[in-house]
Motif scaffolding. Structure first.
Motif, PDB file in Angstrom:
ATOM      1  N   GLU A   1      -0.007   0.381  -4.041  1.00  0.00           N
ATOM      2  CA  GLU A   1      -1.039  -0.612  -4.320  1.00  0.00           C
ATOM      3  C   GLU A   1      -2.361  -0.188  -3.677  1.00  0.00           C
ATOM      4  N   GLU A   2      -3.461  -0.605  -4.286  1.00  0.00           N
ATOM      5  CA  GLU A   2      -4.776  -0.353  -3.701  1.00  0.00           C
ATOM      6  C   GLU A   2      -4.937  -1.195  -2.442  1.00  0.00           C
TER       7      GLU A   2
ATOM      8  N   ARG B   1      -6.717  -4.583  -2.794  1.00  0.00           N
ATOM      9  CA  ARG B   1      -5.955  -5.604  -3.516  1.00  0.00           C
ATOM     10  C   ARG B   1      -4.833  -6.158  -2.643  1.00  0.00           C
TER      11      ARG B   1
ATOM     12  N   VAL C   1       0.841  -1.201   0.000  1.00  0.00           N
ATOM     13  CA  VAL C   1       0.000   0.000   0.000  1.00  0.00           C
ATOM     14  C   VAL C   1       0.876   1.252   0.000  1.00  0.00           C
TER      15      VAL C   1
END
Length: 248
Positions: free
Chosen positions: A195-196, A199, A191
């Motif tokens: 990154e989301e 996900r 993250v």
């Protein structure tokens, strides 16, 4: 075949928690799945570029200027490109079971692809050698202990005496509370790297569901020693990832 989304779990995308080799290869035969593959590893593997750089340094300690290097899990070409750029006199054999990923590696390498013989398959399909060194990054965690030991033994059998082998893959403590703590850190790093969150949490959960593949650092050392490698030493540690160098 290297974990191209940066985590053991990511090879199971689209197949639930199925971590069979068939499911892994199927995912990385899907053009849509591999289109943006390079974005994943840098988000999930701390210091990936430095891992590639360290790999080249460790190989070069013993490999000559005209070395021939075996790269198992070469699909995508990230480590091949790094090694080829750093050592213009080296040639390579790149092995991977996903044809689409080998094609991607060839495109990524550009003119340097002339120095690589691509082999579609597994370690048993690799030439006999002997090689001056070998690399297997972000791959061996897909294999259980028995197959991991056999694969390491087949790599060693293809190396010249004393040649270096560099491996890096998922490995963390086995106690449930410790493992969950490190997996949470692995997701938090992703993250922080862009990154989301949803996900990252998905892959944390899927990876946790395949804990039998996440052997401890001690177990991984024992596997290399069982494959008759000597002087096994850890050189890399990054949350849920470890790397070792050993000698044939």
């Amino acid at each position: 075949m290297v974990d191209r989304d940066g985590a053991a779990a990511h090879k199971a995308d689209g197949a639930g928690n199925d971590m069979s080799m068939e499911a892994i290869v199927a995912r990385f035969s899907d053009p849509e799945a591999i289109a943006g593959y390079e974005e994943g590893p840098v988000r999930y593997v701390p210091g990936l570029a430095d891992l590639h750089r360290m790999t080249g340094v460790l190989l070069a300690e013993y490999a000559p200027d005209d070395a021939r290097i075996l790269v198992l899990g070469a699909g995508g070409g990230m480590e091949l490109k790094a090694l080829a750029d750093a050592r213009p006199g080296w040639t390579f054999v790149g092995v991977d079971p996903a044809r689409a990923m080998l094609d991607l590696a060839e495109r990524k390498l550009g003119p340097s692809a002339e120095r690589v013989a691509f082999v579609h398959g597994y370690i048993d399909d690799a030439p006999e050698g002997p090689f001056d060194g070998a690399v297997c990054l972000l791959t061996l965690h897909f294999l259980d202990a028995q197959e991991r030991t056999r694969t390491a033994g087949e790599i060693r059998r293809r190396l010249k005496p004393g040649a270096p082998f560099v491996a890096a893959h998922v490995s963390c403590p086995q106690a449930a509370d410790e493992q969950q703590r490190w997996l949470s850190r692995y997701a938090a790093f992703a993250v922080a790297a862009g990154e989301e969150p949803e996900r990252a949490e998905k892959w944390r959960s899927v990876t946790a569901a395949n804990r039998n593949l996440m052997l401890s650092p001690e177990e991984n050392v024992a596997i290399l020693e069982a494959a008759r490698f000597s002087d096994v030493a850890q050189f890399y540690a990054a949350f849920t990832w470890r790397g070792w160098v050993a000698y044939a």
